[in-house]
Design a protein around this motif. Structure first.
Motif, PDB file in Angstrom:
ATOM      1  N   VAL A  74     -26.286  69.193  92.163  1.00  0.00           N
ATOM      2  CA  VAL A  74     -26.967  68.946  90.895  1.00  0.00           C
ATOM      3  C   VAL A  74     -27.629  70.238  90.431  1.00  0.00           C
ATOM      4  O   VAL A  74     -27.595  70.578  89.253  1.00  0.00           O
ATOM      5  CB  VAL A  74     -28.006  67.807  91.045  1.00  0.00           C
ATOM      6  N   TYR A  75     -28.212  70.971  91.358  1.00  0.00           N
ATOM      7  CA  TYR A  75     -28.864  72.244  91.018  1.00  0.00           C
ATOM      8  C   TYR A  75     -27.860  73.202  90.376  1.00  0.00           C
ATOM      9  O   TYR A  75     -28.159  73.842  89.367  1.00  0.00           O
ATOM     10  CB  TYR A  75     -29.488  72.878  92.260  1.00  0.00           C
ATOM     11  N   ASP A  76     -26.646  73.319  90.947  1.00  0.00           N
ATOM     12  CA  ASP A  76     -25.612  74.194  90.383  1.00  0.00           C
ATOM     13  C   ASP A  76     -25.280  73.786  88.954  1.00  0.00           C
ATOM     14  O   ASP A  76     -25.139  74.628  88.071  1.00  0.00           O
ATOM     15  CB  ASP A  76     -24.321  74.126  91.221  1.00  0.00           C
ATOM     16  N   THR A  77     -25.154  72.495  88.721  1.00  0.00           N
ATOM     17  CA  THR A  77     -24.810  71.990  87.394  1.00  0.00           C
ATOM     18  C   THR A  77     -25.923  72.265  86.392  1.00  0.00           C
ATOM     19  O   THR A  77     -25.665  72.732  85.279  1.00  0.00           O
ATOM     20  CB  THR A  77     -24.498  70.480  87.458  1.00  0.00           C
ATOM     21  N   VAL A  78     -27.164  71.978  86.776  1.00  0.00           N
ATOM     22  CA  VAL A  78     -28.291  72.232  85.876  1.00  0.00           C
ATOM     23  C   VAL A  78     -28.401  73.724  85.583  1.00  0.00           C
ATOM     24  O   VAL A  78     -28.622  74.131  84.444  1.00  0.00           O
ATOM     25  CB  VAL A  78     -29.608  71.676  86.474  1.00  0.00           C
ATOM     26  N   GLU A  79     -28.227  74.557  86.579  1.00  0.00           N
ATOM     27  CA  GLU A  79     -28.281  76.014  86.394  1.00  0.00           C
ATOM     28  C   GLU A  79     -27.198  76.470  85.413  1.00  0.00           C
ATOM     29  O   GLU A  79     -27.434  77.287  84.523  1.00  0.00           O
ATOM     30  CB  GLU A  79     -28.109  76.714  87.742  1.00  0.00           C
ATOM     31  N   ARG A  80     -25.991  75.931  85.539  1.00  0.00           N
ATOM     32  CA  ARG A  80     -24.897  76.295  84.640  1.00  0.00           C
ATOM     33  C   ARG A  80     -25.201  75.871  83.205  1.00  0.00           C
ATOM     34  O   ARG A  80     -25.030  76.639  82.261  1.00  0.00           O
ATOM     35  CB  ARG A  80     -23.586  75.652  85.103  1.00  0.00           C
ATOM     36  N   ILE A  81     -25.709  74.662  83.029  1.00  0.00           N
ATOM     37  CA  ILE A  81     -26.003  74.154  81.690  1.00  0.00           C
ATOM     38  C   ILE A  81     -27.130  74.952  81.048  1.00  0.00           C
ATOM     39  O   ILE A  81     -27.029  75.349  79.893  1.00  0.00           O
ATOM     40  CB  ILE A  81     -26.354  72.654  81.762  1.00  0.00           C
ATOM     41  N   THR A  82     -28.187  75.210  81.803  1.00  0.00           N
ATOM     42  CA  THR A  82     -29.327  75.926  81.215  1.00  0.00           C
ATOM     43  C   THR A  82     -29.007  77.385  80.955  1.00  0.00           C
ATOM     44  O   THR A  82     -29.527  77.969  80.010  1.00  0.00           O
ATOM     45  CB  THR A  82     -30.585  75.813  82.097  1.00  0.00           C
TER      46      THR A  82
END
Length: 86
Positions: A74-82
């Motif tokens: 989830v952290y990887d996904t949030v980092e990519r989106i932000t």
């Protein structure tokens, strides 16, 4: 894109997300394995998520799906989106 709080102060989204995730990790770390599993189970969805909102007479529907074969957190996904939003 910049984000602001209710008082008009600029927010650093990455810092805010890191702080929220840190608080969540601390909370989960203090739980027993049984308490963690119960916490995760309460947040699970049987059906795919669906979010509907009307803005200016237009109805927006957002549906989600998850690929069980991905190795992203989830952290990887949030980092990519932000990182794309900033």
């Amino acid at each position: 894109m910049k984000y602001y709080d209710d008082q008009g102060n600029e927010l650093n989204i990455r810092t805010e997300l890191n702080d929220m995730l840190g608080e969540l990790y601390d909370k989960l770390d203090k739980m027993t394995p049984e308490e963690r599993m119960s916490w995760y189970a309460r947040g699970m969805y049987i059906k795919p998520l669906k979010y509907t909102q009307e803005i200016d007479n237009t109805i927006y529907i957002v549906r989600t799906s998850f690929n069980d074969n991905l190795n992203l957190t989830v952290y990887d996904t949030v980092e990519r989106i932000t990182s794309k939003a900033i």
